[in-house]
Write a protein that holds these residues in place. Structure first.
Motif: not given
Length: 626
Positions: A31, A349, A353, A379, A381, A383, A386, A389, A476, A478, A480, A482
């Motif tokens: 990222y 989440a 989706r 967020n 990006v 993800k 999430s 970020r 997390d 990376d 991100f 939550y």
């Protein structure tokens, strides 16, 4: 020839190096480019804010609006029920309202006025009118009534209430109290004969639409109060979060940070009394010069038709909005729209989706933030799942930590030195953010005690001060963020924060109730938590479901009404004499695991009815809608 060969070899090596660098970046920092792009935009916006603050007279949000009026007077600002209101239209209407209010209410710079209005162009016009007088606007939730309404007015100590015509009944209900407090009450209606309420429309129509003298607001600075937005916080009645002019300028930058431009059309169905609707939506559109398509309220059946009709490119949401859209029967034209960006929070989440699979390649920008908070995450990006970020640069600008939290004691865990303890990566912790001159916490209007309760002192070293978000998050590896849950006495249902203390106080007014404990419980495949009350009845008294139903309907907005009841012989308390809600929340509403009698609020039968396994199954299968 040798020089040419060397050049070819050199260029080949350079290409190979560039390819390797790209591969390594994708593997170890996938990222990076998005982070750099977002950080660059954020630093640019921050620089512009800093430059503005150093002006002899810094621009406020109102100044940005007036600049838009000058640059694009005929551009559509608000589209509402097929009527287009240009930037000039809204400017002139707000001028008339300001003159009428100045003449009738005597409002002057530094005063405040409360607005009890739904989503309509006049909400924006009244808001801007008050700003032109140098006054702060208090955005009342138009669902509240009775005691809560009076409390909200008292919190900001205003003597002026401006209400929409369709909310007259809420005003009339508390009119005796308003008269006693010498409150000036205005209603946006043509003719109104009730003593104590003055019709304002005629005065507005007679007023001039010429610009008001800047001298009326020349004393207002960026550190003066701009608006009050009410939040349930963690306990008690609604609290009026103070939004200064400087905070409003920062809060309205989200659209710009996400590269939304003046060419975009933003579809707004969220309530304007919330910060998402007012600061991100309306103020954000003003900052970039975009157009807002405004609806009175969200309609899942009309949503995409509106988007197609008005060529909408950006939508604002809360998690429930997206879930409702996914629950509408599928159509062949589900992907026939121009929406490219969705901005909001609270999106699960799995629903995320499903939304993308069904409605197409839409950039979903989930964010985290609290109205009164001094930090936030985006967020940018996409993800899935999430809430935002972070990176090294952002943490330097807005320092925050996730610390261990004791659910039972409802306080952060501290070590032997009295300092908070950071959680490990991937663990859930309480979000706290350092209070600095760059990221201040302006608190709440009214009692200073409310503001003090949201501050943590001596967190990592003596003398430091942090804002207590009241939210549990995780980070997390990376980077991100939550969102996990809320702590304290607040839960969220239908996009609204519900203060359990307030609901419990309302229920306690019923004469057959001895003690009550209100909490939010999760229901499978539903966003947020729905209201439930554990009740202990007075000796030799029985539950009167019909009486209790009428009581909650008359005193609480729909989203705050306890949908489920649990009768108990005694309500358990902790060692610190607080109601033990953890077990109640975990046990939920399933009759198969709960021995106590359970009841369900039935709007069709207008009473609380006994709840059995069949009722529970029908709720979980969504045959019964909540």
């Amino acid at each position: 020839m040798s020089a040419v060969c060397a050049l070819l070899v050199g260029s080949g090596l350079l290409t190979l190096v560039l390819v390797l660098v790209r591969v390594l970046v994708r593997v170890w920092s996938p990222y990076l480019w998005q982070d750099l792009r977002f950080a660059g935009t954020m630093l640019t916006v921050g620089f512009l804010c800093a430059v503005n603050q150093k002006k002899p007279r810094p621009d406020t949000l109102l100044d940005l609006f007036l600049t838009r009026v000058g640059r694009c007077p005929h551009k559509a600002f608000l589209v509402f029920e097929d009527t287009v209101h240009t930037y000039r239209d809204v400017d002139r209407r707000s001028n008339r309202i300001a003159r009428a209010l100045r003449g009738q209410a005597g409002l002057r710079a530094g005063d405040s006025a409360a607005m009890l209005m739904g989503n309509e162009p006049d909400f924006v016009c009244v808001w801007l009118a008050l700003a032109k007088l140098g006054c702060a606007a208090a955005f009342l939730n138009h669902n509240i009534r009775s005691r809560s309404l009076l409390h909200c007015l008292q919190a900001v100590r205003t003597r002026v209430l401006i209400a929409a015509a369709d909310l007259r009944s809420s005003v009339e209900e508390v009119l005796p109290d308003l008269k006693e407090k010498d409150m000036a009450v205005f209603i946006l209606d043509d003719k109104y004969t009730t003593d104590g309420i003055e019709s304002l429309n005629e005065k507005i129509d007679q007023a001039s639409d010429c610009p008001l003298p800047v001298s009326l607001r020349s004393s207002i600075t960026l550190e003066d109060n701009f608006i009050y937005i009410y939040t349930s916080g963690t306990t008690g009645l609604p609290k009026a979060a103070i939004i200064k002019h400087s905070r409003a300028l920062r809060g309205c930058t989200i659209l710009r940070l996400l590269n939304i431009s003046a060419d975009d059309v933003v579809y707004l169905t969220l309530p304007l009394y919330h910060s998402s609707g007012s600061l991100i939506g309306i103020c954000g559109a003003i900052q970039i010069g975009a157009t807002i398509v405004l609806r009175r309220k969200f309609s899942s059946s009309q949503f995409w038709d509106d988007c197609r009709k008005y060529n909408v490119t950006v939508i604002q949401y809360i998690g429930e909005v997206i879930r409702y859209l996914c629950n509408v029967p599928k159509k062949d034209n589900d992907r026939d729209h121009k929406v490219r960006t969705a901005i909001g929070n609270g999106l699960r989440a799995d629903v995320w989706r499903e939304f993308l699979d069904r409605f197409g390649d839409i950039r979903v920008c989930e964010f985290y933030g609290a109205t009164e908070g001094n930090t936030g995450f985006m967020n940018y990006v996409g993800k899935i799942g999430s809430s935002g970020r972070t990176n090294f640069i952002m943490k330097k600008i807005m320092p925050f930590n996730l610390v261990k939290y004791d659910i039972e004691k409802e306080e952060p865990v501290r070590d032997a030195n009295g300092h908070c303890i950071e959680v490990a990566t991937g663990e859930t912790g309480l979000l706290i953010s350092k209070i600095t001159h760059i990221n201040p916490f302006t608190g709440y209007a009214g009692s200073k005690n409310l503001t003090e309760k949201k501050q943590l002192r001596d967190v990592f070293r003596k003398g430091d001060i942090y804002f207590n978000s009241g939210d549990l998050l995780s980070l997390d590896s990376d980077n991100f963020i939550y969102f996990q849950d809320r702590v304290g006495d607040t839960f969220r249902w239908k996009g609204e924060n519900v203060a359990t203390t307030e609901v419990a106080d309302i229920l306690a007014m019923v004469d057959f109730i001895q003690e009550v404990c209100v909490y939010g419980v999760a229901v499978p495949d539903h966003e947020g938590r729905i209201g439930m009350a554990a009740i202990k009845l007075k000796d030799s008294r029985e539950l009167d479901g019909e009486m209790l139903y009428n009581h909650v309907v008359n005193h609480l907005p729909n989203y705050a009404r306890p949908r489920f009841l649990r009768l108990q012989n005694s309500i358990e308390i902790t060692g610190t004499y607080k109601q033990r809600k953890v077990t109640l929340v975990e046990e939920g509403i399933n009759p198969a695991t709960i021995r106590d009698p359970l009841f369900y609020l039935s709007d069709t039968k207008k009473t609380y009815i006994s709840m059995n396994q069949a009722t529970y199954d029908s709720i979980v299968s969504k045959q019964v809608k909540l």
